[in-house]
Design a protein around this motif. Structure first.
Motif, PDB file in Angstrom:
ATOM      1  N   VAL A  81      -1.378  12.288  -2.222  1.00  0.00           N
ATOM      2  CA  VAL A  81      -1.690  10.693  -1.803  1.00  0.00           C
ATOM      3  C   VAL A  81      -2.785  10.923  -0.873  1.00  0.00           C
ATOM      4  CG1 VAL A  81      -0.915   8.580  -0.612  1.00  0.00           C
ATOM      5  CG2 VAL A  81       0.833  10.372  -1.605  1.00  0.00           C
ATOM      6  N   ARG A 141      -5.669   8.687   1.052  1.00  0.00           N
ATOM      7  CA  ARG A 141      -5.587   7.467   1.922  1.00  0.00           C
ATOM      8  C   ARG A 141      -6.973   6.979   2.115  1.00  0.00           C
ATOM      9  NH1 ARG A 141      -0.236   7.461   5.195  1.00  0.00           N
ATOM     10  NH2 ARG A 141       0.802   9.218   3.916  1.00  0.00           N
ATOM     11  N   TYR A 167      -3.418   3.283  -0.404  1.00  0.00           N
ATOM     12  CA  TYR A 167      -3.513   4.745  -0.989  1.00  0.00           C
ATOM     13  C   TYR A 167      -3.917   4.680  -2.342  1.00  0.00           C
ATOM     14  CZ  TYR A 167       0.113   3.152  -4.635  1.00  0.00           C
ATOM     15  OH  TYR A 167       0.522   2.613  -5.487  1.00  0.00           O
ATOM     16  N   SER A 186       5.440  13.231  -0.553  1.00  0.00           N
ATOM     17  CA  SER A 186       5.806  11.915  -0.340  1.00  0.00           C
ATOM     18  C   SER A 186       6.274  11.423  -1.551  1.00  0.00           C
ATOM     19  CB  SER A 186       4.751  11.134   0.470  1.00  0.00           C
ATOM     20  OG  SER A 186       4.608  11.450   1.706  1.00  0.00           O
ATOM     21  N   VAL A 193       5.956   7.834  -3.509  1.00  0.00           N
ATOM     22  CA  VAL A 193       5.190   6.375  -3.568  1.00  0.00           C
ATOM     23  C   VAL A 193       5.848   5.715  -4.476  1.00  0.00           C
ATOM     24  CG1 VAL A 193       2.728   5.631  -3.821  1.00  0.00           C
ATOM     25  CG2 VAL A 193       2.996   8.029  -3.010  1.00  0.00           C
ATOM     26  N   VAL A 219       4.398   3.778   0.349  1.00  0.00           N
ATOM     27  CA  VAL A 219       4.679   5.123   0.385  1.00  0.00           C
ATOM     28  C   VAL A 219       5.865   5.104   1.307  1.00  0.00           C
ATOM     29  CG1 VAL A 219       4.227   7.577   1.274  1.00  0.00           C
ATOM     30  CG2 VAL A 219       2.251   5.930   0.467  1.00  0.00           C
TER      31      VAL A 219
END
Lengths: 385, 87
Positions: A138, A140, A145, A179, A181, A220
């Motif tokens: 991911v 940022r 994102y 993570s 998303v 996220v």
């Protein structure tokens, strides 16, 4: 659309859709490897996509056991429809159990009112099938994102309203720090890299894609993927997939029973040759049903007890469900085919079993049983109870 | 930090260096740093636990076999201190 006002249960309503819609379309879904549009239109009508959303938020507030039984009903008639339903509910479970911010409350509202379809992209080229590691990350940029993932399979990607995608939490994170998303359809680009032409589960439409997505950083999920995996994804996946396979096994046993009954009717007073083998089939089927139903009940009993959900013993138990259930379904369909004989081997007629046999083999391959056994072997090194 | 606590902390770090397969230098981590964010996998955490059992001659009870126990150097050290207290 909100949950239909009815005195019939979710399971009863889904069973009706399975029989009236999924069943009649199963052969063409399989032959053409196409998405089961008719079944999902009917499932949306009864509000089944928001089965796991709480009653307060307009859903059914169903337990995993209930969603499992609904999945099983679909599996009796069309394994592809059942598998898509199961995979959707796995993502819905993550949304319900881990989506705390207003963004995810809004997504649940869409789940209830628009009956949106949720998909997932966990595997990735170059990671060797281990869904607990990612290579993509991911990125940022301000409050946005950005993500690009080369996924060898994404089931029903082109039919989904949102795809839940795993990725490393940041470009500097190690492969295991992931993570999840939520990539909305309008934020997504999908570039197909392969076609889905498989032996079974053909209607899940799961080719490979390069997935590119860009959206608000609030999409996220807060919890690390590792936590969601242990507390929700792993137990819910293994329980619901088990119900898909149980549905396939139900269909095989039903076919064998119908065949033996027909033989018995043609010669009353003589036990048909397949009858004793049918005893074996029914016995193994009972084992499968017990394993799968117990798995869902086991989860429901501890659904909010994080200590149990993240314990080694629980992970081993759920791994066992996956391996046992996906192995037994092949055993059951193979034994049922021996009962039915050439009438089952034919691709035409009321006893044809080709699709059941092809679908049955999918279970042991999706998240390969050998990989799961390897994980269990590791866990057993430290398990004490 | 007492001498005993310092001993545990440094022994835990040695085990993590050998078996944690972390993406970062163990020495750079403070006691509360998230080991999973540092690259600890569930597979590696099992090896870490086995090595800790060997190093401290203890056995982790079932109730400690959860993700949180291996979440930081501090939580591992606290778990070992607790097991040693009980024995």
């Amino acid at each position: 659309m909100t949950a239909v006002a009815t005195d019939r249960s979710l399971v009863e309503l889904v069973a009706q859709v399975a029989k009236d819609v999924a069943g009649p379309n199963a052969a063409s879904v399989d032959a053409e490897a196409r998405f089961p549009h008719e079944a999902f239109a009917a499932l949306r009508e009864i509000g089944a996509m928001s089965a796991l959303v709480s009653v307060e938020e307009g859903g059914w507030g169903a337990s995993l056991a209930e969603v499992g039984l609904a999945t099983q009903e679909l599996g009796k008639y069309c394994a592809s429809t059942s598998m898509i339903f199961a995979m959707h509910q796995i993502q819905a479970a993550c949304l319900v159990r881990h989506g705390r911010s207003p963004v995810f409350a809004e997504l649940r509202r869409r789940l209830v009112e628009e009956q949106i379809l949720l998909a997932s992209a966990t595997t990735e080229l170059g990671i060797g099938g281990d869904v607990r590691t990612s290579s993509c990350a991911v990125e940022r940029v301000g409050d946005r994102y950005r993500l690009e993932k080369n996924a060898p399979v994404i089931s029903y990607a082109e039919h989904a309203d949102a795809i839940f995608v795993t990725a490393r939490a940041t470009p500097d994170s190690p492969p295991s720090d992931q993570s999840l998303v939520v990539c909305l359809k309008e934020d997504l680009q999908l570039e197909p890299t392969s076609v889905w032409d498989t032996l079974g589960f053909r209607g899940t439409c799961s080719p490979g894609f390069v997935l590119r997505s860009e959206g608000p950083i609030s999409h996220v999920l807060d919890d690390p993927y590792g936590d969601m995996s242990a507390r929700t994804m792993l137990p819910v996946s293994h329980s619901l997939w088990g119900h898909v396979w149980l549905g396939i096994a139900d269909a095989a046993v039903d076919t064998a029973r119908r065949f033996v009954r027909k033989a018995a009717r043609s010669k009353p007073g003589t036990t048909p040759p397949g009858a004793s083998r049918l005893v074996e089939v029914v016995g193994v089927h009972q084992q499968l049903a017990d394993v799968v139903h117990t798995a869902a009940a086991r989860f429901d009993a501890v659904a909010h007890d994080d200590d149990v959900l993240t314990s080694v013993g629980f992970a081993i138990a759920m791994n066992n469900v996956k391996i046992t259930a996906s192995t037994l379904v092949i055993d059951i369909v193979s034994r049922a085919l021996l009962v039915v004989g050439i009438a089952g081997y034919r691709e035409d007629g009321a006893f044809a079993m080709g699709r059941l046999l092809r679908d049955a083999y999918g279970g042991a391959l999706m998240v390969n049983n050998d990989r799961i056994a390897g994980n269990t072997a590791q866990l057993l090194l430290v398990h004490k109870d | 930090m007492s001498d005993l606590a310092t001993d545990i902390d440094s022994a835990v770090r040695t085990v993590l260096e050998e078996h944690g397969r972390l993406a970062v230098d163990v020495a750079s981590l403070d006691a509360e740093a998230d080991l999973y964010a540092a690259g600890l996998t569930s597979h590696a955490s099992v090896n870490v636990m086995l090595a800790l059992e060997d190093a401290f001659d203890v056995e982790f009870p079932e109730r400690m076999l959860k993700k949180a126990t291996f979440g930081s150097i501090g939580s591992i050290a606290a778990a070992i201190a607790e097991i040693q207290d009980e024995s």
